[in-house]
Design a protein around this motif. Structure first.
Motif, PDB file in Angstrom:
ATOM      1  N   LEU A  61       0.756  -1.209  -0.013  1.00 12.27           N
ATOM      2  CA  LEU A  61      -0.246   0.143  -0.006  1.00 12.27           C
ATOM      3  C   LEU A  61       0.755   1.087   0.033  1.00 12.27           C
ATOM      4  N   TYR A  62       1.954   1.350   0.828  1.00 11.04           N
ATOM      5  CA  TYR A  62       2.816   2.315   0.968  1.00 11.04           C
ATOM      6  C   TYR A  62       3.470   2.561  -0.471  1.00 11.04           C
ATOM      7  N   ILE A  67       4.219   5.567  -5.819  1.00 11.46           N
ATOM      8  CA  ILE A  67       4.378   5.582  -7.141  1.00 11.46           C
ATOM      9  C   ILE A  67       3.313   6.111  -8.191  1.00 11.46           C
ATOM     10  N   LYS A  68       2.035   6.369  -7.539  1.00  5.34           N
ATOM     11  CA  LYS A  68       0.625   6.328  -8.025  1.00  5.34           C
ATOM     12  C   LYS A  68       0.687   7.812  -9.194  1.00  5.34           C
ATOM     13  N   PHE A  74      10.825   8.599 -14.991  1.00  8.18           N
ATOM     14  CA  PHE A  74      11.793   8.139 -14.160  1.00  8.18           C
ATOM     15  C   PHE A  74      11.713   6.609 -13.905  1.00  8.18           C
ATOM     16  N   ILE A  75      10.697   5.926 -14.220  1.00 12.75           N
ATOM     17  CA  ILE A  75      10.811   4.499 -14.127  1.00 12.75           C
ATOM     18  C   ILE A  75      11.709   3.902 -15.047  1.00 12.75           C
ATOM     19  N   PHE A 113       5.023  -2.929 -11.136  1.00 14.13           N
ATOM     20  CA  PHE A 113       5.549  -1.914 -12.092  1.00 14.13           C
ATOM     21  C   PHE A 113       6.910  -2.177 -12.513  1.00 14.13           C
ATOM     22  N   ILE A 114       7.950  -2.920 -11.446  1.00 16.07           N
ATOM     23  CA  ILE A 114       9.343  -3.005 -11.889  1.00 16.07           C
ATOM     24  C   ILE A 114       9.521  -4.312 -12.602  1.00 16.07           C
ATOM     25  N   VAL A 115       8.965  -5.313 -11.905  1.00 17.97           N
ATOM     26  CA  VAL A 115       9.028  -6.658 -12.588  1.00 17.97           C
ATOM     27  C   VAL A 115       8.612  -6.823 -14.138  1.00 17.97           C
TER      28      VAL A 115
END
Length: 199
Positions: A61-62, A67-68, A74-75, A113-115
């Motif tokens: 959740l954090y 990142i929302k 930047f990603i 979102f990273i994977v």
């Protein structure tokens, strides 16, 4: 009957030499996109994860809140930055399994979102399990595999697993061929094939 083989690769400290999620927020801290106290929270959670006592529901959740509203620029910049963190020796193992036409799946406790972007840019793999609204860690990884197998009517008793972490012990128990990659101190004590594959 053709034998179906599933090969599971952990991502952080296995295919990558780093923890991709923690490193991402460190990257954002250096770029001054997030505040120091926000990174410190991520870092504390990482320490809890290494000890096996992280509350993943609250952590996710954090992370999702952080990142929302983040600019995708930047990603994407971070994903390019990861190139030098890939473990080329583990990538050779992955390529070998892909050449043999085994079904390779990345399973990670890092956020989706990273994977997803790492799999697309560097691994050419579409199937992965990760965290977003649920915890893909410990027995959660096993649940992800069972859910996916049932949904896709895919049965296999021939499972390979490559991972560095004691958090993946439930998956190690399920796998027929199990290899720890540069294992942590707890996993090192287990009777598993240990591979030291430093770059």
């Amino acid at each position: 009957m053709e034998k179906k083989i599933i090969v599971l690769f952990d991502l952080d400290h296995t295919i990558l030499n780093i923890d991709s999620e923690r490193e991402f927020f460190y990257f954002l801290k250096i770029k001054k996109i997030i505040k120091i106290n926000e990174f410190n929270k991520i870092n504390e959670n990482y320490k809890k994860y290494k000890k096996g006592n992280l509350d993943f529901k609250n952590h996710n959740l954090y992370v999702n809140n952080l990142i929302k509203s983040l600019d995708k620029y930047f990603i994407n910049k971070y994903i390019k930055y990861l190139k030098n963190s890939l473990n080329t020796n583990v990538l050779k193992l992955l390529l070998k399994h892909l050449y043999l036409k085994n079904l390779c799946i990345i399973t990670s406790a890092s956020n989706k979102f990273i994977v997803k972007k790492i799999c697309a840019k560097y691994l050419n793999i579409k199937k992965f399990f990760s965290c977003k609204n649920f915890s893909n860690i410990k027995s959660g990884k096993l649940k992800s595999l069972k859910y996916w197998s049932k949904k896709n009517k895919f049965k296999s008793n021939l499972i390979y697993l490559y991972s560095d972490s004691f958090n993946d012990i439930p998956l190690f128990k399920k796998s027929k061929f199990k290899y720890s990659i540069n294992p942590d101190r707890i996993l090192l004590k287990r009777k598993i094939n240990h591979l030291i594959l430093n770059d």
